[in-house]
Design an enzyme around this catalytic site. Structure first.
Site, PDB file in Angstrom:
ATOM      1  CG  HIS A  18      32.128  33.469  36.386  1.00 42.85           C
ATOM      2  ND1 HIS A  18      31.740  32.600  35.393  1.00 42.85           N
ATOM      3  CD2 HIS A  18      33.493  33.362  36.466  1.00 42.85           C
ATOM      4  CE1 HIS A  18      32.808  31.999  34.896  1.00 42.85           C
ATOM      5  NE2 HIS A  18      33.875  32.441  35.527  1.00 42.85           N
ATOM      6  CG  HIS A  41      44.968  27.899  35.876  1.00 39.70           C
ATOM      7  ND1 HIS A  41      45.493  28.605  36.939  1.00 39.70           N
ATOM      8  CD2 HIS A  41      45.780  26.831  35.685  1.00 39.70           C
ATOM      9  CE1 HIS A  41      46.577  27.967  37.387  1.00 39.70           C
ATOM     10  NE2 HIS A  41      46.777  26.904  36.644  1.00 39.70           N
ATOM     11  CB  SER A 103      37.144  34.223  34.461  1.00 35.76           C
ATOM     12  OG  SER A 103      38.122  33.344  33.945  1.00 35.76           O
ATOM     13  CG  ASP A 167      38.910  28.654  37.944  1.00 36.93           C
ATOM     14  OD1 ASP A 167      38.746  27.641  38.626  1.00 36.93           O
ATOM     15  OD2 ASP A 167      38.151  29.000  37.028  1.00 36.93           O
TER      16      ASP A 167
END
Length: 285
Positions: A18, A41, A103, A167
Site C-alpha cells: 500500500h 482482487h 486497497s 493482488d
C-alpha cells in the site's frame, strides 16, 4: 498458500504494497487528465482490526501498528506521509488504530472528481462488504466478478491512463504462471498502463520463475521490489513479499531505494536483519 485479505489486513505485506500503491496514485494525480484504477482482487475494502479475521491473526501489530510509532528518517517519513495520513483518516480523531483501509479504500482516498475505480471481488462475503463500503461514491464501482476475468474484460479503460492492481490470494501453485500470462495478455491490450502486481515469497521457485517469464515477455519496463523480514525461529507467518511494477513512474525506483530500507528496519521487530532489493527485470538499469 492462501493469502486472504481479511486475515492479513494491516500486516507487513499490506504496508509494503500500500505504501507503493499510494506513491503511484500520487504520480497519476500529478496530471490533470482523468485516470482509472482497476483492482482485480479487491477484498472487502475496510477491515476492523479487532474483528474475527484480523483480530485472530494480529498481523497488523507487526505491520501498520509497528510502522506508525517507528523511528524513520525524515526522507522516508515524507514519502510515507500520504499513506499514513489515509490510514489515520479512516480512524477518526482519536489517533488509535481500529480500522485498516484495504486497497479500494486507499484508492478512493486519492481519486479526484474525474477519476474512477473498478473494484472486483468474487468471494460473496467480501464482495458484499466491498459494495457497502464503496456505496454512494459515484467514482467507485464494486463488481462481483472473478479478478482474472475482470483483468481481461476491463482492460483497456476508456481513460487510457491508470493503474491495474493485481493482488490474488495465491490459493494454487498455478497462480504464479497465471500471473505472468495474465499480465502479458493485458499488456498486449494496453501497453501504456501501469500495472502493480503483489506476490508472497515462501520459497524462491515461484517468484524466480515469475521473473524469468516476465524477462522473456514483450513488456518494455518492469521494476521489481522485494522485502523480507528475519522472523523468529519457528515462525510460520509470511515473512517476505514482492512487487512487480510495469511502466513505473519515473520517480518510483528512487523512492523505493529510500522506502524499502526504512520499512525493513521499521518492521523487522528490532532484529536488524531485514533485507530488500530493487532491480529492473526489463528496461532501465
Amino acid at each position: 498458500m492462501n493469502y486472504r485479505h481479511a486475515f492479513h489486513a494491516g500486516g507487513f505485506a499490506d504496508v509494503v504494497k500500500h505504501a507503493v500503491l499510494v506513491r503511484i496514485l500520487l504520480h497519476l494525480r500529478a496530471k490533470p487528465a482523468a485516470f482509472r484504477v482497476i483492482d482485480t482482487h479487491a477484498g472487502a475494502g475496510l477491515y476492523g482490526l479487532a474483528g474475527e479475521e484480523a483480530g485472530r491473526s494480529g498481523e497488523w501489530r507487526d505491520g501498520i501498528g509497528r510502522l506508525v510509532s517507528a523511528p524513520i528518517s525524515d526522507q522516508a517519513r515524507a514519502l510515507l506521509a500520504p499513506y499514513l495520513d489515509a490510514v489515520a483518516a479512516c480512524n477518526g480523531a482519536g489517533g488509535g488504530l481500529a480500522i485498516y483501509p484495504g486497497s479500494p479504500a486507499l484508492v478512493r482516498a486519492f481519486l479526484r472528481p474525474q477519476d474512477r475505480l473498478i473494484a472486483c471481488e468474487l468471494e460473496p462475503k467480501a464482495a458484499g462488504a466491498l459494495a457497502r463500503n464503496l456505496a454512494g461514491d459515484p467514482r467507485c464501482k464494486a463488481i462481483a466478478i472473478d479478478g482474472w476475468t475482470a483483468l481481461n474484460a476491463y482492460v483497456p479503460p476508456k481513460e487510457r491512463r491508470g493503474l491495474i492492481l493485481i493482488d490474488p490470494p495465491f490459493e494454487e501453485a498455478a497462480d504464479f504462471p497465471r500471473l505472468a500470462q495474465a499480465l502479458a495478455a493485458a499488456y498486449r491490450k494496453w501497453a501504456g498502463g501501469t500495472y502493480l502486481l503483489w506476490y508472497p515469497i515462501k520459497e524462491r521457485a515461484g517468484p524466480d520463475a515469475l521473473a524469468r517469464r516476465l524477462r522473456a515477455s514483450a513488456i518494455a519496463k518492469i521494476l521489481r521490489a522485494e522485502l523480507s523480514l528475519a522472523l523468529p525461529a519457528g515462525e510460520t507467518r509470511l515473512g517476505a513479499c514482492g512487487l512487480i511494477v510495469v511502466n513505473p513512474p519515473w520517480t518510483l525506483a528512487g523512492e523505493l531505494g529510500v522506502l524499502l530500507p526504512a520499512l525493513a528496519a521499521a518492521l523487522d521487530r528490532g532484529a536488524g536483519r531485514g533485507a530488500y532489493r530493487v532491480d529492473w527485470l526489463i528496461g532501465e538499469k
